[in-house]
Design an enzyme around this catalytic site. Structure first.
Site, short mmCIF file in Angstrom:
data_model
loop_
_atom_site.label_atom_id
_atom_site.label_comp_id
_atom_site.label_asym_id
_atom_site.label_seq_id
_atom_site.Cartn_x
_atom_site.Cartn_y
_atom_site.Cartn_z
N ARG A 106 0.83 -1.20 -0.07
CA ARG A 106 -0.09 0.08 -0.02
C ARG A 106 0.78 1.11 -0.12
O ARG A 106 1.74 1.48 1.08
CB ARG A 106 -0.86 -0.02 1.26
CG ARG A 106 -2.04 1.15 1.36
CD ARG A 106 -2.55 1.18 2.91
NE ARG A 106 -3.35 -0.19 2.83
CZ ARG A 106 -3.70 -0.68 4.08
NH1 ARG A 106 -3.53 0.05 5.47
NH2 ARG A 106 -4.16 -1.72 4.22
N HIS A 151 1.95 -2.17 5.69
CA HIS A 151 1.56 -2.50 4.35
C HIS A 151 2.71 -1.86 3.35
O HIS A 151 2.88 -2.35 2.28
CB HIS A 151 0.24 -1.98 3.77
CG HIS A 151 -0.60 -3.04 4.28
ND1 HIS A 151 -1.23 -4.20 3.53
CD2 HIS A 151 -1.49 -2.90 5.38
CE1 HIS A 151 -1.98 -4.84 4.41
NE2 HIS A 151 -2.27 -3.99 5.52
N ASP A 158 -3.46 -8.17 3.86
CA ASP A 158 -4.80 -8.44 4.22
C ASP A 158 -5.14 -9.79 3.60
O ASP A 158 -5.51 -9.51 2.23
CB ASP A 158 -5.75 -7.23 4.08
CG ASP A 158 -5.36 -6.24 5.06
OD1 ASP A 158 -4.48 -6.48 5.80
OD2 ASP A 158 -5.61 -5.12 4.63
N GLU A 240 -6.45 -7.56 14.12
CA GLU A 240 -7.33 -7.78 13.00
C GLU A 240 -6.94 -9.43 12.33
O GLU A 240 -5.91 -9.78 11.85
CB GLU A 240 -6.62 -6.84 11.74
CG GLU A 240 -6.93 -5.50 12.04
CD GLU A 240 -6.40 -4.55 11.18
OE1 GLU A 240 -5.48 -4.90 10.10
OE2 GLU A 240 -6.35 -3.22 11.46
#
Length: 269
Positions: A106, A151, A158, A240
């Site tokens: 990301r 990321h 993910d 998460e």
């Protein structure tokens, strides 16, 4: 030469100069776009069987629009992380499952987009699905949004598990009625993954991987993902269930900003 022809000639000269400046500016922008280091790869080049549903390329995310930096729906990772994910996929395929990634590398510009959104307290368009029980003023304090993301270092992803044969997930239609991400699987937005107890990117404590309220098949599904990946060097983020980082990271202290695009992987010579 008449006055008119001189005026026309001057105008043409000015326009030509403006066009030259514009072209030079465009060329400068094109040549200064950051590139990925040589040890970043597209996941599909290492394992084309892993499903890719890159949510931030779509409006179906907590912001409600495509996120800056996502130019293609593409999973990019450091090569060691991609190869370890391939090993995990081989183990799961043998059990009748496949991995599905929601996000991989990301760019920093994407994280900056999240931060701008989080500071805009008026924009709560996607609250009903992604953070129904969290006041937007607490997103930073509660750790759901941060100014840096693992990321951006290239070894974090993910992901979830899908039972084979994998059925397609229907497209999200912007403006459609939203259902809380922790609603029963049959009520929340349909995802072809196994039931993990919440949807992806659910800002709620129910997303904590080992939350004691998640039991039965939902817990078994989370543990299947966690145990498979941890056996190959991945570390789960406890808050998460979908978030894993391959260790050791190639770039533990570097936050990259090249766009999510195959062009970012083309090395200049």
């Amino acid at each position: 030469m008449t006055r008119l022809s001189m005026a026309v000639r001057s105008l043409v000269t000015v326009l030509a100069a403006l066009l030259a400046v514009t072209a030079a500016s465009a060329t400068a922008r094109a040549t200064t776009e950051p590139k990925a280091p040589a040890d970043f790869v597209a996941l599909r080049s290492v394992d084309p069987t892993i499903i890719q549903e890159i949510r931030y390329f779509t409006p179906h995310n907590f912001v409600g629009e495509r996120i800056d930096g996502y130019r293609q729906p593409l999973c990019i990772l450091t090569r060691p992380a991609a190869e370890a994910l391939h090993q995990a996929q081989q183990r799961l395929l043998g059990q009748g499952y496949t991995l599905k990634v929601y996000d991989c590398y990301r760019p920093q510009r994407s994280v900056d987009h999240f931060v701008r959104w989080a500071k805009d307290l008026e924009d709560q368009a996607m609250k009903a699905e992604f953070y129904p029980n969290v006041d937007k003023t607490r997103l930073f304090e509660d750790g759901y949004i941060a100014e840096k993301s693992g990321h951006s270092r290239g070894s974090t992803m993910d992901l979830t598990i899908v039972k084979l044969p994998a059925l397609p997930t229907r497209p999200y239609i912007p403006g459609e009625p939203l259902v809380p991400c922790f609603a029963p699987q049959g009520e929340r937005f349909p995802d072809n993954s196994v039931d993990m107890g919440t949807g992806y990117d659910c800002f709620d404590t129910l997303s904590h991987t080992l939350d004691p309220r998640i039991q039965g098949q939902q817990r078994a599904n989370r543990l299947l993902l966690k145990d498979t990946l941890e056996g190959l060097g991945f570390v789960n983020l406890a808050e998460e269930w979908w978030h894993f980082t391959y260790k050791p990271e190639l770039y533990p202290d570097t936050y990259f900003d090249f766009p999510v695009s195959t062009k970012s992987l083309i090395q200049s010579h």
